[in-house]
Design a protein around this motif. Structure first.
Motif, PDB file in Angstrom:
ATOM      1  N   LEU A  29       0.816  -1.205   0.000  1.00 16.06           N
ATOM      2  CA  LEU A  29       0.000   0.000   0.000  1.00 16.06           C
ATOM      3  C   LEU A  29       0.854   1.261   0.000  1.00 16.06           C
ATOM      4  CD1 LEU A  29      -2.677  -1.289   2.492  1.00 16.06           C
ATOM      5  CD2 LEU A  29      -3.048  -0.822   0.073  1.00 16.06           C
ATOM      6  N   HIS A  30       2.086   1.144   0.495  1.00 18.00           N
ATOM      7  CA  HIS A  30       2.989   2.294   0.455  1.00 18.00           C
ATOM      8  C   HIS A  30       4.443   1.826   0.423  1.00 18.00           C
ATOM      9  CE1 HIS A  30       4.901   6.077   1.126  1.00 18.00           C
ATOM     10  NE2 HIS A  30       3.734   6.682   1.012  1.00 18.00           N
ATOM     11  N   ARG A  42      -4.983   7.359   1.664  1.00 15.16           N
ATOM     12  CA  ARG A  42      -5.641   7.658   0.393  1.00 15.16           C
ATOM     13  C   ARG A  42      -5.694   6.423  -0.508  1.00 15.16           C
ATOM     14  NH1 ARG A  42      -3.540  12.929   0.614  1.00 15.16           N
ATOM     15  NH2 ARG A  42      -1.677  12.359  -0.566  1.00 15.16           N
ATOM     16  N   THR A  43      -4.590   5.652  -0.506  1.00 19.11           N
ATOM     17  CA  THR A  43      -4.553   4.441  -1.330  1.00 19.11           C
ATOM     18  C   THR A  43      -5.627   3.447  -0.873  1.00 19.11           C
ATOM     19  OG1 THR A  43      -2.195   4.745  -1.540  1.00 19.11           O
ATOM     20  CG2 THR A  43      -3.044   2.612  -2.203  1.00 19.11           C
ATOM     21  N   VAL A  44      -5.685   3.222   0.444  1.00 19.42           N
ATOM     22  CA  VAL A  44      -6.686   2.282   0.959  1.00 19.42           C
ATOM     23  C   VAL A  44      -8.088   2.786   0.640  1.00 19.42           C
ATOM     24  CG1 VAL A  44      -7.618   1.144   3.010  1.00 19.42           C
ATOM     25  CG2 VAL A  44      -5.168   1.581   2.846  1.00 19.42           C
ATOM     26  N   GLN A  45      -8.279   4.077   0.880  1.00 17.87           N
ATOM     27  CA  GLN A  45      -9.591   4.669   0.668  1.00 17.87           C
ATOM     28  C   GLN A  45     -10.012   4.560  -0.800  1.00 17.87           C
ATOM     29  OE1 GLN A  45      -9.738   8.730   1.753  1.00 17.87           O
ATOM     30  NE2 GLN A  45     -11.933   8.679   2.192  1.00 17.87           N
ATOM     31  N   GLY A  46      -9.052   4.803  -1.709  1.00 18.21           N
ATOM     32  CA  GLY A  46      -9.342   4.723  -3.136  1.00 18.21           C
ATOM     33  C   GLY A  46      -9.760   3.320  -3.537  1.00 18.21           C
ATOM     34  N   THR A  64      -2.527   4.695  12.977  1.00 18.90           N
ATOM     35  CA  THR A  64      -2.948   4.551  11.577  1.00 18.90           C
ATOM     36  C   THR A  64      -4.219   3.722  11.478  1.00 18.90           C
ATOM     37  OG1 THR A  64      -0.628   4.604  10.969  1.00 18.90           O
ATOM     38  CG2 THR A  64      -2.148   3.856   9.282  1.00 18.90           C
ATOM     39  N   LYS A  65      -4.243   2.618  12.240  1.00 20.70           N
ATOM     40  CA  LYS A  65      -5.432   1.753  12.202  1.00 20.70           C
ATOM     41  C   LYS A  65      -6.669   2.500  12.690  1.00 20.70           C
ATOM     42  CE  LYS A  65      -3.845  -1.576  14.621  1.00 20.70           C
ATOM     43  NZ  LYS A  65      -3.633  -2.781  15.392  1.00 20.70           N
ATOM     44  N   GLN A  91      -0.771   9.417   2.383  1.00 20.08           N
ATOM     45  CA  GLN A  91      -0.754   8.690   1.109  1.00 20.08           C
ATOM     46  C   GLN A  91      -1.280   7.270   1.291  1.00 20.08           C
ATOM     47  OE1 GLN A  91       3.274   8.962  -0.249  1.00 20.08           O
ATOM     48  NE2 GLN A  91       3.139  11.153  -0.683  1.00 20.08           N
ATOM     49  N   PHE A  92      -0.837   6.641   2.376  1.00 20.76           N
ATOM     50  CA  PHE A  92      -1.263   5.274   2.690  1.00 20.76           C
ATOM     51  C   PHE A  92      -2.794   5.208   2.808  1.00 20.76           C
ATOM     52  CE2 PHE A  92      -2.412   2.239   6.062  1.00 20.76           C
ATOM     53  CZ  PHE A  92      -1.848   1.069   5.590  1.00 20.76           C
TER      54      PHE A  92
END
Lengths: 622, 78
Positions: free
Chosen positions: A118-119, A143-147, A191-192, A140-141
């Motif tokens: 993921l990053h 955003r990637t998961v969310q996307g 983060t979680k 960024q991490f």
């Protein structure tokens, strides 16, 4: 613990999935792969109607090796999985129209992701990342998961379960990590928490399954197998794979099996050790010593289940005074009178008492879980009330506190305000009943009673903020429900987003309290003037207060303002919704033999507020 | 029960094939279910059933029933 051949032969004689599941959980037994396959076949022969669930898996590591554990765990939860593995890798291809995953139309989709994928920053030891750079990496991490989640959410209707593989190694700074300013563990937990918060607030039907919790449960060394990771890119031991599978199938079970709502509890040797009628309040085991402390812990777990939204009720053979003395006076009794939504403390049979509890609470027996230590009572209930799930309290006190942990139907995927206040609502209902009885004794009519409640109804339209409660109502309401159509949060979000669909809800307050949201209606407009009543349901909690008519007429008035002139409605009979059989004709619909009907809004005298003992409020009516 | 008979029943339950589908000469290319995933499952099952902790390097070598039997013998499994 391994299962010996002799123990295994014994396991092959169990007669139900729940029995096997409780046994494995209580004795901490982990079957080997061939044992798991054999037990699954045994369960398959016992149960003929397993609920079929389509599971989709999006993965960045080998997921196919999970299959036997997923299938075994599903069988323990009375489910049968049809599993589809998307092509390897996190790409948005899986979310394209006509992808294999989309065509599988999974009811549950599991995302098996790793931080590294993921990053790129996570491909190096995180301790080397400067504190100042973390925020940007985190953004960024996320955003990637969310996307990824948004793309899947857009194309898939079922529940999404997101997992991120924890690090198989201990933190880069070793034991000092917990003390360090740049602690890896602390960073990861923050983060979680951010991810979970995003899922909860920005999506519906998306959950983070925290694998770290499973690692904590069974230990890092028992969870990860480095040999399988290096040779096959599969991270888990069998025990780890089973733990992941159990978490996934529990979610599927809680979404797709009949919702459990009530935990019916025996008292002697269940809530405390010993028999109150013989041992007396000072003789029962409940307190700071073994075995009493195990019972205190069990009561605490039951209290958390009540806070999770389940109703606790007592169903015991005792003298009411003996039992009451414990509830009120025992210094270590955790569950007090107010924690029980209803009680049956008498010498009648347990099946009869359960039936009468179901009637009092207006809930189906299939939403009951019966907890009792006695072989005799358990088999009596199993025998005469097949729809009730029976959990026998283990004979070893140390095993009692965890005896409900493995019941998948006690898992929840959302928590609403109504869940938290449910027991209070039932106690308000009892107060209403006594007011009604008091008024009836003085010769007043039911109308006087309804007026005396000072009811106020609030009607809302297309309100996304109540999505989880609205979906829950479609999932849980069986009796007062014209069509019994079940909708996920995602389904409802789509309906609310559609300009030709109107999703109405209402809540009802009175002198005794507020019911929360208890009614839902969905109207689909076909053409400008015609519309269909897709769903009309109401929680049984507010039956008998004319709320259904007031709600319907408020909707009709609003539809008329919107230019709708004819409304057609369906009645789809089920085993449980006889209650609404005559709802359509009673409310002016011209009904055909099949129970469906039409209503011309132009030609119908629509009631005003004054026709109901309820003051109607809400944004619609301004 | 001989070591072969035990192996036979473990492999059959693991691959979900009838017991008699596993013979003393079976190999990866003779049983359809014994593919690369099936192979990992068999390795895991062997460890669990015979209380072994195997080396990754052995996984690839154990691609037939004779090779597995020989390995079990070298590990003094009876």
């Amino acid at each position: 613990m391994k299962i010996s051949d002799a123990q295994f032969d014994k396991l092959l004689t169990v007669q139900s999935a729940q029995e096997l599941k409780s046994f494995l959980a209580q004795r901490r037994m982990v079957p080997s792969l061939p044992q798991a396959n054999t037990l699954r076949q045994h369960l398959g022969n016992l149960q003929n109607s397993l609920k079929k669930i389509r599971l989709g898996i999006v993965h960045t590591y080998t997921s196919e090796l999970l299959d036997p554990w997923l299938l075994f765990s599903a069988a323990l939860n009375q489910l049968d999985l049809d599993i589809y593995h998307a092509p390897y890798g996190v790409t948005l291809q899986a979310a394209e129209a006509n992808s294999g995953l989309v065509n599988h139309s999974p009811e549950v989709t599991l995302l098996l992701l790793t931080k590294e994928d993921l990053h790129p920053a996570f491909q190096k030891p995180p301790a080397g990342i400067k504190l100042a750079d973390r925020q940007e990496i985190d953004n960024q991490f996320q955003r990637t998961v969310q996307g990824l989640v948004a793309a899947l959410r857009d194309k898939l209707t079922g529940q999404l379960i997101v997992t991120i593989l924890p690090s198989p190694a201990s933190p880069g700074l070793g034991m000092y990590d917990d003390m360090a300013e740049n602690s890896e563990t602390l960073w990861w937990s923050q983060t979680k928490a951010c991810l979970a918060n995003r899922f909860r607030t920005e999506f519906s039907g998306v959950g983070l399954l925290d694998l770290d919790q499973l690692v904590m449960q069974i230990g890092r060394d028992s969870f990860f197998d480095s040999r399988l990771w290096y040779s096959s890119t599969f991270p888990f031991t069998s025990q780890g794979a089973l733990a992941v599978s159990n978490a996934v199938t529990s979610t599927a079970a809680s979404l797709h099996l009949t919702k459990a709502k009530v935990i019916a509890l025996d008292a002697d040797n269940t809530l405390w050790g010993g028999v109150i009628g013989e041992d007396g309040i000072n003789g029962i085991a409940l307190g700071k010593e073994y075995p009493g402390r195990a019972f205190v812990d069990f009561q605490k777990r039951l209290l958390s289940l009540q806070q999770r939204g389940f109703l606790l009720v007592l169903c015991s053979k005792n003298n009411p005074d003996d039992l009451n003395e414990v509830l009120v006076d025992h210094p270590h009794q955790v569950l007090k009178t107010e924690h029980f939504a209803a009680q049956r403390v008498n010498w009648l049979s347990k099946p009869d008492n359960l039936a009468s509890l179901a009637e009092e609470l207006n809930l189906g027996l299939d939403s009951f879980i019966f907890v009792d230590d006695s072989d005799h009572e358990c088999s009596a209930v199993r025998h005469s009330l097949k729809e009730v799930l029976v959990v026998q309290v283990p004979s070893r006190p140390a095993e009692i506190p965890g005896c409900l942990d493995a019941v998948a139907r006690l898992e929840i995927t959302a928590l609403t305000t109504e869940d938290l206040e449910k027991t209070a609502m039932y106690s308000q209902e009892r107060q209403r009943k006594s007011q009604l009885e008091a008024l009836t004794e003085t010769g007043s009519s039911i109308d006087d009673y309804l007026l005396s409640l000072n009811m106020k109804m609030t009607v809302g339209l297309n309100d996304l903020s109540h999505l989880s409660r609205l979906s829950q109502l479609t999932q849980k309401t069986n009796q007062f429900n014209l069509t019994t159509r079940r909708y996920s949060e995602q389904d409802l979000a789509e309906k609310i987003g559609d300009e030709n669909t109107f999703v109405y809800h209402f809540s009802l307050g009175d002198n005794f309290g507020d019911s929360g949201i208890v009614g839902l209606a969905i109207i689909e407009r076909d053409s400008g003037e015609k519309a269909q009543l897709d769903t009309f349901l109401m929680s049984c909690r507010v039956i008998g207060r004319q709320a259904e008519q007031a709600f319907l007429h408020t909707i009709l008035r609003d539809l008329r303002v919107k230019g709708v002139e004819a409304l057609s409605a369906e009645y789809i009979p089920t085993r449980k919704n006889v209650l609404v059989q005559s709802f359509l004709p009673d409310n002016g619909f011209n009904v055909t033999v099949d129970g469906s009907g039409d209503l011309s809004l132009a030609g119908t005298a629509i009631h005003t507020d004054n026709d109901f003992p309820i003051i109607i409020e809400g944004p619609l009516l301004q | 029960m001989s070591v072969f008979e035990k192996l036979q029943s473990i492999m059959a339950a693991t691959l979900e094939v009838p017991t008699n589908a596993i013979s003393e000469s079976s190999a990866m290319d003779s049983i359809e279910e014994w593919d690369s995933l099936g192979h990992v499952h068999i390795m895991v099952a062997l460890e669990q059933a015979f209380d072994l902790y195997m080396d990754v390097d052995d996984f690839a070598k154990l691609d037939s029933v004779p090779a597995i039997l020989q390995y079990l013998e070298s590990e003094s499994v009876s």
